[in-house]
Design an enzyme around this catalytic site. Structure first.
Site, short mmCIF file in Angstrom:
data_model
loop_
_atom_site.label_atom_id
_atom_site.label_comp_id
_atom_site.label_asym_id
_atom_site.label_seq_id
_atom_site.Cartn_x
_atom_site.Cartn_y
_atom_site.Cartn_z
N ASP A 11 0.67 -1.45 -0.34
CA ASP A 11 -0.14 -0.11 -0.07
C ASP A 11 0.73 1.13 -0.21
OD1 ASP A 11 -2.65 1.67 0.32
OD2 ASP A 11 -1.95 1.51 2.14
N SER A 12 0.86 2.33 -0.22
CA SER A 12 0.76 3.45 -0.34
C SER A 12 1.18 3.86 0.92
CB SER A 12 0.25 4.76 -0.39
OG SER A 12 -1.28 4.99 -0.11
N TYR A 43 -0.52 8.73 -1.96
CA TYR A 43 -0.92 8.73 -3.21
C TYR A 43 -2.14 9.02 -4.44
CZ TYR A 43 2.61 4.82 -3.66
OH TYR A 43 4.45 3.70 -3.00
N GLY A 44 -3.44 9.15 -3.20
CA GLY A 44 -4.24 9.74 -3.22
C GLY A 44 -4.52 10.98 -4.58
N ASN A 75 -6.35 1.20 -3.26
CA ASN A 75 -7.18 1.66 -4.11
C ASN A 75 -7.27 2.68 -5.68
OD1 ASN A 75 -10.13 0.60 -3.41
ND2 ASN A 75 -9.68 0.54 -2.10
N THR A 76 -5.88 3.64 -4.78
CA THR A 76 -5.50 3.91 -5.66
C THR A 76 -4.96 3.39 -6.67
OG1 THR A 76 -5.20 6.13 -3.62
CG2 THR A 76 -4.02 6.44 -6.44
N GLU A 156 -6.11 9.29 10.05
CA GLU A 156 -4.68 9.14 10.67
C GLU A 156 -4.23 9.81 12.19
OE1 GLU A 156 -1.54 8.95 7.84
OE2 GLU A 156 -2.97 7.38 6.54
N CYS A 188 -11.53 2.86 -0.63
CA CYS A 188 -10.29 3.05 0.06
C CYS A 188 -9.95 3.18 1.17
CB CYS A 188 -10.34 5.16 0.15
SG CYS A 188 -9.01 5.92 0.64
N THR A 189 -8.82 2.42 1.70
CA THR A 189 -7.89 1.75 2.84
C THR A 189 -8.36 2.35 3.99
OG1 THR A 189 -5.84 3.13 2.48
CG2 THR A 189 -6.00 0.55 0.99
N1 DGL Z 1 -3.95 4.32 0.12
C1 DGL Z 1 -4.69 4.78 -0.34
C2 DGL Z 1 -6.32 3.79 -0.83
O1 DGL Z 1 -7.15 3.45 -0.74
C3 DGL Z 1 -5.12 6.15 0.61
C4 DGL Z 1 -3.83 6.58 0.95
C5 DGL Z 1 -3.38 7.69 -0.05
O2 DGL Z 1 -3.92 8.84 -0.35
O3 DGL Z 1 -2.58 7.20 -0.46
O4 DGL Z 1 -6.41 4.93 -2.12
#
Ligand code: DGL
Length: 275
Positions: A11-12, A43-44, A75-76, A156, A188-189
């Site tokens: 994940d990011s 990342y989003g 998800n991103t 967060e 989104c996670t």
């Molecule tokens: N993990 C990202 C998602 O599920 C959320 C956090 C991010 O923006 O990196 O889209």
């Protein structure tokens, strides 16, 4: 690579731990390798080009750990870089967040009004509407998407039950409420942590947890390919997980526990782009 190899989850950042939690629930006897690119999160809000580059680096790292399956627990990345991940993964199976959740949403809806919430990158990619169309092209669903960029920092910060989060959630969700959605993909996670609040605002709406749906698919894919780990695990056992991060902020342990429900054993800091 064989049935005893670990499952790779990346994940990011920390959010993918909500996906790992579901994977542990459905696959308690597996070993896992988790990578969170915390140094470059989020990342989003980034461009497709840069998310693709980061996703390639994360995938190469996963392959260096000889995993039997890669779960793209973001998800991103699943929305904008899944072709790149699959291209590099080759024979190794890849599970994204989009397809399992879309299948679940199509199964769940009764009135055809499906809501999707996610990061800006996820929503702007149209990954969910495109996938839903691919699953059932004959039926025209009414899909309403909404980017909710403030949810990630609020979660967060641990502000799950804070009045500020409620005000922002009311604002983000009002369009979805107005069109009477009966199913909402938490794209989104981080968003499963707001399930309770979202259910209060959108009462009666079926929430789809992307990590949960991906874990069901992971179990099925491993079983079909005879790749389930065969050791028997005592109840309440915490599975074997190697944690890797690209940065270790002071708040890491608290946030990680919020997502996973237990303390993480000493994550190792790694640099990506060198595999
Ligand atoms: N993990 C990202 C998602 O599920 C959320 C956090 C991010 O923006 O990196 O889209």
């Amino acid at each position: 690579m064989d049935f005893s190899s670990p499952i790779g989850v990346f994940d990011s950042g920390i959010g993918g731990l909500s996906v790992l939690k579901q994977l542990i629930r459905f696959l308690p006897s597996e070993k896992f390798v988790y990578l969170g690119d915390i140094a470059r999160v989020p990342y989003g809000n980034k461009s497709e080009k840069i998310v693709k580059q980061y996703a390639i680096e994360c995938t190469k790292f996963m392959l260096s750990k000889e995993v039997k399956l890669i779960v793209v627990a973001c998800n991103t990345v699943s929305s904008v870089a899944i072709d790149e991940v699959k291209g590099i993964a080759g024979e190794i199976m890849v599970i994204d967040m989009i397809e399992p959740a879309s299948v679940a949403a199509v199964r769940s809806t009764r009135n055809g009004n499906i809501g999707i919430i996610g990061t800006r990158a996820t929503i702007q990619s149209y990954s969910y509407p495109k996938m839903i169309k691919k699953i059932i092209s004959e039926y025209e669903f009414n899909i309403i998407s909404k980017a909710c960029p403030l949810f990630v920092p609020l979660i967060e910060e641990g502000l799950l039950n804070h009045p500020a989060t409620k005000i922002i959630a009311d604002e983000y969700l009002k369009e979805l409420k107005a069109v009477n959605i009966d199913t909402l993909i938490l794209g989104c996670t981080h968003y499963p942590l707001l399930s309770q609040l979202i259910s209060e605002i959108l009462s009666g709406v079926q929430l789809i947890d992307t990590g949960e749906q991906a874990a069901v698919v992971a179990l099925r894919k491993l079983a079909i390919n005879n790749l389930i780990a065969d050791k028997s695990i005592p109840l309440n056992n915490i599975p074997e997980i190697e944690f890797y991060v690209t940065d270790l902020p002071p708040t890491f342990n608290d946030i990680a526990k919020l997502f996973l429900g237990f303390d993480i054993q000493s994550p190792q800091i790694v640099s990506l782009g060198q595999q």
